[in-house]
Design a protein around this motif. Structure first.
Motif, PDB file in Angstrom:
ATOM      1  N   ARG A   1       0.830  -1.212   0.000  1.00  0.00           N
ATOM      2  CA  ARG A   1       0.000   0.000   0.000  1.00  0.00           C
ATOM      3  C   ARG A   1       0.863   1.261   0.000  1.00  0.00           C
ATOM      4  O   ARG A   1       0.546   2.246  -0.671  1.00  0.00           O
ATOM      5  CB  ARG A   1      -0.930  -0.013   1.221  1.00  0.00           C
ATOM      6  CG  ARG A   1      -2.062  -1.027   1.141  1.00  0.00           C
ATOM      7  CD  ARG A   1      -2.970  -0.903   2.339  1.00  0.00           C
ATOM      8  NE  ARG A   1      -3.601   0.405   2.355  1.00  0.00           N
ATOM      9  CZ  ARG A   1      -4.064   0.999   3.451  1.00  0.00           C
ATOM     10  NH1 ARG A   1      -3.937   0.409   4.622  1.00  0.00           N
ATOM     11  NH2 ARG A   1      -4.622   2.186   3.375  1.00  0.00           N
ATOM     12  N   ARG A   2       1.963   1.225   0.780  1.00  0.00           N
ATOM     13  CA  ARG A   2       2.843   2.405   0.813  1.00  0.00           C
ATOM     14  C   ARG A   2       3.486   2.635  -0.553  1.00  0.00           C
ATOM     15  O   ARG A   2       3.608   3.783  -1.011  1.00  0.00           O
ATOM     16  CB  ARG A   2       3.913   2.231   1.893  1.00  0.00           C
ATOM     17  CG  ARG A   2       3.404   2.383   3.314  1.00  0.00           C
ATOM     18  CD  ARG A   2       4.549   2.597   4.296  1.00  0.00           C
ATOM     19  NE  ARG A   2       5.465   1.471   4.290  1.00  0.00           N
ATOM     20  CZ  ARG A   2       5.363   0.420   5.092  1.00  0.00           C
ATOM     21  NH1 ARG A   2       4.351   0.364   5.966  1.00  0.00           N
ATOM     22  NH2 ARG A   2       6.245  -0.567   5.052  1.00  0.00           N
TER      23      ARG A   2
ATOM     24  N   ALA B   1       0.899   4.047  -2.841  1.00  0.00           N
ATOM     25  CA  ALA B   1       0.688   5.463  -2.521  1.00  0.00           C
ATOM     26  C   ALA B   1       1.809   6.330  -3.096  1.00  0.00           C
ATOM     27  O   ALA B   1       1.588   7.445  -3.611  1.00  0.00           O
ATOM     28  CB  ALA B   1       0.585   5.647  -1.009  1.00  0.00           C
TER      29      ALA B   1
END
Length: 238
Positions: free
Chosen positions: A193-194, A197
């Protein structure tokens, strides 16, 4: 009294065995198995005592029946002697008549004695018969209790095995929770997810820079048009 002494002794023995087992119980399954064995042995001991009591009753009944037979036989002998005496008396033989009458009296005395002995035994036979019936009923109840105890043992053993299996499952689940692989997956998911992002941020940044460049081109276009019109205006005036 016989019934009470037999089953009272068995009950005390059973209670003592159970208390000893409970005091030294380490393995419940072995304890229950031992309880069934002990109670089975107690029943066997009770059966022997009851069998002896029944045997004594049968002897009394046989003696009673023998007394009744003897009474009947002596009655028949007395009648035969009396009839013989009547024959001799009718023939005028008083001596033989008196002799057979005396024999009839002796036979009647024996008959009375046999009847008296038979009658004296009847209350004892009745009482002993009642005791035997109660002992048989007590034995039947002991067998029912043995069946109930064996069934209860099987039920408790099954429940113990089920509980042990459940404990093993619970312990395994606890160990699984401690080394839960999904926690590692969650960490990896957070990492992804990071990174996603970060990509979105870069895309947004790139898009912002491109828009600025197009805006700059547009401004340059406007400035060129202004310069061209100004030049055209100057040409007209010249």
């Amino acid at each position: 009294m016989v019934k009470q002494s037999i089953f009272g002794r068995i009950a005390q023995l059973t209670k003592a065995n159970i208390n000893a087992l409970l005091d030294s119980a380490e393995d419940p399954q072995k304890m229950l198995d031992q309880m069934v064995r002990d109670y089975t042995n107690n029943i066997a001991e009770a059966e022997q005592a009851v069998a002896q009591t029944i045997g004594n009753l049968r002897m009394l009944e046989e003696d009673h029946a023998e007394d009744l037979r003897e009474a009947e036989e002596w009655g028949s002998k007395a009648l035969a002697a009396s009839n013989k005496a009547d024959e001799f008396r009718s023939a005028g033989d008083t001596a033989n008549a008196d002799k057979f009458d005396n024999l009839a009296k002796v036979a009647l005395g024996r008959q009375i004695q046999a009847e008296s002995e038979a009658k004296a035994a009847e209350p004892q036979i009745a009482a002993q018969t009642e005791v035997v019936e109660k002992l048989k009923d007590g034995l039947n109840k002991m067998h029912e209790k043995l069946t109930e105890l064996a069934n209860k043992r099987d039920e408790l053993n099954a429940r113990q095995k089920s509980a042990s299996a459940q404990l093993q499952v619970n312990d395994a689940l606890k160990s699984f929770d401690v080394m839960d692989p999904t926690s590692e997956v969650s960490r990896f998911e957070e990492k992804v997810r990071r990174e996603e992002a970060k990509v979105r941020g870069q895309q947004e940044l790139a898009a912002s820079s491109l828009d600025a460049q197009f805006n700059e081109l547009e401004e340059l276009g406007k400035q060129s048009e202004l310069d061209a019109r100004l030049a055209a205006l100057k040409n007209k005036n010249a």
